[in-house]
Design a protein around this motif. Structure first.
Motif, mmCIF file in Angstrom:
data_model
loop_
_atom_site.group_PDB
_atom_site.id
_atom_site.type_symbol
_atom_site.label_atom_id
_atom_site.label_comp_id
_atom_site.label_asym_id
_atom_site.label_seq_id
_atom_site.Cartn_x
_atom_site.Cartn_y
_atom_site.Cartn_z
ATOM 1 N N ALA A 1 0.768 -1.104 -0.113
ATOM 2 C CA ALA A 1 -0.153 0.292 0.282
ATOM 3 C C ALA A 1 1.128 1.054 0.401
ATOM 4 C CB ALA A 1 -0.980 -0.124 1.173
ATOM 5 N N HIS B 1 -5.537 6.869 -3.239
ATOM 6 C CA HIS B 1 -6.042 5.700 -3.780
ATOM 7 C C HIS B 1 -4.943 5.077 -4.882
ATOM 8 C CE1 HIS B 1 -9.111 8.947 -4.964
ATOM 9 N NE2 HIS B 1 -10.143 7.584 -4.336
ATOM 10 N N ILE C 1 -4.494 2.110 -2.115
ATOM 11 C CA ILE C 1 -5.934 1.153 -2.076
ATOM 12 C C ILE C 1 -6.046 0.381 -3.333
ATOM 13 C CG2 ILE C 1 -8.566 1.443 -2.858
ATOM 14 C CD1 ILE C 1 -9.266 3.885 -1.397
ATOM 15 N N ILE D 1 -9.717 -0.133 7.765
ATOM 16 C CA ILE D 1 -8.809 0.946 6.569
ATOM 17 C C ILE D 1 -9.698 3.045 6.557
ATOM 18 C CG2 ILE D 1 -9.007 1.470 3.660
ATOM 19 C CD1 ILE D 1 -9.332 -1.852 3.796
ATOM 20 N N GLN E 1 -6.869 5.372 7.666
ATOM 21 C CA GLN E 1 -7.676 7.192 6.622
ATOM 22 C C GLN E 1 -7.806 8.137 7.518
ATOM 23 O OE1 GLN E 1 -9.584 4.450 3.468
ATOM 24 N NE2 GLN E 1 -8.906 7.047 2.616
ATOM 25 N N LEU F 1 -15.827 1.770 -0.184
ATOM 26 C CA LEU F 1 -14.946 2.419 -1.699
ATOM 27 C C LEU F 1 -15.845 3.462 -2.100
ATOM 28 C CD1 LEU F 1 -13.931 -0.808 -3.709
ATOM 29 C CD2 LEU F 1 -13.022 0.856 -2.927
#
Length: 243
Positions: free
Chosen positions: A56, A90, A93, A122, A126, A194
């Motif tokens: 990641a 992004h 992800i 996740i 963030q 998402l």
């Protein structure tokens, strides 16, 4: 705020890295707890995270460098220097999801079950990691007179990192609620992550002054629209098949 938290043997340890790492650790602990609750092999989860987390970070950096190529071209050392920022979520992800898909395929694990276990982790990671942007005075918006503006280089600007952090916490709470109170098929929680994260990012990105660009378009907005459409369609397909 001083971006350097402390030094060890003359090496500066930055708040950016501490906050990113803290988000990952807290998210991992939360995912392991959830794995135990649903009877998922926590060792498999930990092993997947050992691969997915580094990928990641690498993916987030590669993504950022690609869209800042004019700046990084010919300077490899700057490309790999992430201590002062320059990670695009992004890219992280995309890289982590691909890693998880490959791991699940090799280990014969249900990807969608694993994705649902990790989705709230996740988005919480963030939310925490976004505060690293505050320390680095990056990922902010344009000038504003709003009372919650922050000062950057003598100018009051939108704290877009804060907007996104708050939105991510709201999404985290909703995902936990949905997981506990709604009947679902494997993959729904991850697909909601998402779509909802992308919805917030779509609007917040429009306020930022440091967006990665592709011609006249903000890359994050293009990716966000794509993820909203993709996850929305897949969500309803999975729900329809389960009816």
């Amino acid at each position: 705020m001083d971006p350097i938290a402390f030094e060890i043997f003359g090496i500066a340890v930055r708040w950016y890295g501490i906050l990113i790492a803290s988000g990952m650790i807290i998210g991992a602990i939360l995912a392991i707890k959830r794995a135990r609750e649903v009877g998922f092999d926590e060792e498999e989860l930990i092993n997947m995270l050992i691969f997915a987390i580094p990928m990641a970070i690498i993916g987030a950096r590669i993504y950022y460098v690609i869209f800042k190529w004019d700046y990084y071209q010919g300077n490899f050392m700057e490309m790999i220097n992430i201590r002062s920022g320059g990670l695009a979520i992004h890219g992280g992800i995309i890289a982590s999801v691909l890693t998880a898909i490959i791991y699940c395929k090799v280990r014969n694990i249900k990807f969608w079950q694993l994705a649902d276990i990790t989705a709230p982790s996740i988005i919480l990671g963030q939310a925490i990691g976004r505060w690293g942007n505050y320390v680095n005075q990056e990922a902010h918006g344009g000038p504003t007179d709003l009372p919650w503006a922050i000062e950057v280089n003598g100018v009051n600007v939108h704290p877009t990192f804060l907007y996104e952090s708050i939105w991510n916490i709201i999404v985290f709470i909703f995902l936990i609620w949905y997981r506990k109170n709604k009947k679902q098929v494997n993959g729904e929680v991850f697909l909601l992550y998402l779509s909802l994260y992308s919805l917030g990012r779509l609007f917040i990105e429009g306020l930022r002054t440091d967006s990665l660009m592709w011609g006249q378009f903000r890359v994050a907005q293009l990716i966000s629209v794509s993820l909203i459409i993709f996850s929305g369609i897949l969500f309803f397909i999975k729900r329809k098949r389960d009816v």
